[in-house]
Design a protein around this motif. Structure first.
Motif, PDB file in Angstrom:
ATOM      1  N   GLU A  18       0.821  -1.212   0.000  1.00  0.00           N
ATOM      2  CA  GLU A  18       0.000   0.000   0.000  1.00  0.00           C
ATOM      3  C   GLU A  18       0.857   1.266   0.000  1.00  0.00           C
ATOM      4  O   GLU A  18       0.591   2.211  -0.728  1.00  0.00           O
ATOM      5  N   ASP A  19       1.908   1.289   0.831  1.00  0.00           N
ATOM      6  CA  ASP A  19       2.764   2.468   0.950  1.00  0.00           C
ATOM      7  C   ASP A  19       4.018   2.372   0.081  1.00  0.00           C
ATOM      8  O   ASP A  19       4.807   3.319   0.020  1.00  0.00           O
ATOM      9  N   ASN A  20       4.231   1.218  -0.551  1.00  0.00           N
ATOM     10  CA  ASN A  20       5.398   0.976  -1.384  1.00  0.00           C
ATOM     11  C   ASN A  20       6.706   1.286  -0.643  1.00  0.00           C
ATOM     12  O   ASN A  20       7.557   2.023  -1.130  1.00  0.00           O
ATOM     13  N   CYS A  21       6.808   0.730   0.570  1.00  0.00           N
ATOM     14  CA  CYS A  21       8.031   0.945   1.350  1.00  0.00           C
ATOM     15  C   CYS A  21       8.296  -0.264   2.237  1.00  0.00           C
ATOM     16  O   CYS A  21       7.444  -1.120   2.431  1.00  0.00           O
ATOM     17  N   LEU A  22       9.497  -0.303   2.750  1.00  0.00           N
ATOM     18  CA  LEU A  22       9.894  -1.314   3.717  1.00  0.00           C
ATOM     19  C   LEU A  22       9.691  -0.730   5.110  1.00  0.00           C
ATOM     20  O   LEU A  22       9.822   0.479   5.308  1.00  0.00           O
ATOM     21  N   VAL A  42      16.653  -1.220   1.090  1.00  0.00           N
ATOM     22  CA  VAL A  42      17.203  -2.002   2.197  1.00  0.00           C
ATOM     23  C   VAL A  42      18.222  -1.180   2.966  1.00  0.00           C
ATOM     24  O   VAL A  42      18.232  -1.179   4.203  1.00  0.00           O
ATOM     25  N   ASP A  43      19.064  -0.427   2.249  1.00  0.00           N
ATOM     26  CA  ASP A  43      20.060   0.412   2.926  1.00  0.00           C
ATOM     27  C   ASP A  43      19.392   1.473   3.798  1.00  0.00           C
ATOM     28  O   ASP A  43      19.835   1.734   4.916  1.00  0.00           O
ATOM     29  N   GLU A  44      18.331   2.099   3.302  1.00  0.00           N
ATOM     30  CA  GLU A  44      17.609   3.100   4.088  1.00  0.00           C
ATOM     31  C   GLU A  44      16.956   2.464   5.304  1.00  0.00           C
ATOM     32  O   GLU A  44      16.963   3.030   6.396  1.00  0.00           O
ATOM     33  N   GLU A  50      19.073   1.163  12.668  1.00  0.00           N
ATOM     34  CA  GLU A  50      20.208   1.436  13.546  1.00  0.00           C
ATOM     35  C   GLU A  50      20.059   2.791  14.229  1.00  0.00           C
ATOM     36  O   GLU A  50      20.323   2.926  15.426  1.00  0.00           O
ATOM     37  N   GLU A  51      19.589   3.794  13.495  1.00  0.00           N
ATOM     38  CA  GLU A  51      19.372   5.122  14.076  1.00  0.00           C
ATOM     39  C   GLU A  51      18.288   5.072  15.155  1.00  0.00           C
ATOM     40  O   GLU A  51      18.403   5.729  16.197  1.00  0.00           O
ATOM     41  N   SER A  52      17.240   4.309  14.919  1.00  0.00           N
ATOM     42  CA  SER A  52      16.151   4.190  15.890  1.00  0.00           C
ATOM     43  C   SER A  52      16.620   3.495  17.166  1.00  0.00           C
ATOM     44  O   SER A  52      16.260   3.916  18.276  1.00  0.00           O
ATOM     45  N   VAL A  53      17.420   2.451  17.035  1.00  0.00           N
ATOM     46  CA  VAL A  53      17.969   1.772  18.216  1.00  0.00           C
ATOM     47  C   VAL A  53      18.891   2.727  18.973  1.00  0.00           C
ATOM     48  O   VAL A  53      18.796   2.859  20.200  1.00  0.00           O
ATOM     49  N   ASP A  54      19.790   3.410  18.242  1.00  0.00           N
ATOM     50  CA  ASP A  54      20.699   4.364  18.888  1.00  0.00           C
ATOM     51  C   ASP A  54      19.923   5.469  19.600  1.00  0.00           C
ATOM     52  O   ASP A  54      20.265   5.868  20.716  1.00  0.00           O
ATOM     53  N   SER A  55      18.883   5.976  18.967  1.00  0.00           N
ATOM     54  CA  SER A  55      18.056   7.034  19.560  1.00  0.00           C
ATOM     55  C   SER A  55      17.377   6.536  20.837  1.00  0.00           C
ATOM     56  O   SER A  55      17.316   7.256  21.843  1.00  0.00           O
ATOM     57  N   TYR A  56      16.862   5.315  20.790  1.00  0.00           N
ATOM     58  CA  TYR A  56      16.229   4.724  21.971  1.00  0.00           C
ATOM     59  C   TYR A  56      17.237   4.593  23.113  1.00  0.00           C
ATOM     60  O   TYR A  56      16.958   4.983  24.253  1.00  0.00           O
ATOM     61  N   LEU A  57      18.420   4.074  22.817  1.00  0.00           N
ATOM     62  CA  LEU A  57      19.453   3.906  23.842  1.00  0.00           C
ATOM     63  C   LEU A  57      19.893   5.251  24.407  1.00  0.00           C
ATOM     64  O   LEU A  57      20.088   5.397  25.630  1.00  0.00           O
ATOM     65  N   GLU A  58      20.038   6.255  23.558  1.00  0.00           N
ATOM     66  CA  GLU A  58      20.416   7.607  24.006  1.00  0.00           C
ATOM     67  C   GLU A  58      19.332   8.210  24.886  1.00  0.00           C
ATOM     68  O   GLU A  58      19.613   8.820  25.916  1.00  0.00           O
TER      69      GLU A  58
END
Length: 116
Positions: A18-22, A42-44, A50-58
């Motif tokens: 529906e959104d044409n995204c991963l 896939v790279d995005e 990784e950014e979301s995990v880092d943000s959560y940990l921070e």
């Protein structure tokens, strides 16, 4: 569904037609904690994961709270009483606890039949 791993966290890889995204979600966290991410490639997706995990940990560090760990290591396993009896008898006969026996059996199965 695919999986990605980063800093001890495992995230799903899914596709939205529906959104044409991963998109994905970090697996194994309690219901009060949700880490989501998305991307068009896939790279995005991997970078946002990784950014979301880092943000959560921070965020946890800044608030002085312990980050939630994926999966507690506790599992409530249901089996028939007959199987429970057989497992208990076998474990006892080999000098293992039921927990040790089940962990060994799972590890053996994963090493022989799964690619993780």
């Amino acid at each position: 569904m695919g999986m990605m791993r980063y800093k001890g966290y495992t995230g799903s890889v899914e596709y939205s037609e529906e959104d044409n995204c991963l998109f994905g979600k970090v697996q194994g966290l309690d219901k009060g904690t949700c880490i989501l991410y998305e991307g068009n490639t896939v790279d995005e997706l991997k970078a946002d994961f990784e950014e979301s995990v880092d943000s959560y940990l921070e965020s946890c560090r800044e608030r002085g709270v312990e980050p939630k760990k994926p999966y507690s290591g506790k599992l409530n396993l249901r089996m028939t009483s007959e199987l429970h009896s057989r497992v208990a008898a076998f474990a006892a006969s080999t000098g293992m606890t039921i927990n040790d026996f089940i962990n060994k059996a799972i590890i053996n199965e994963l090493e022989h039949d799964c690619v993780i």
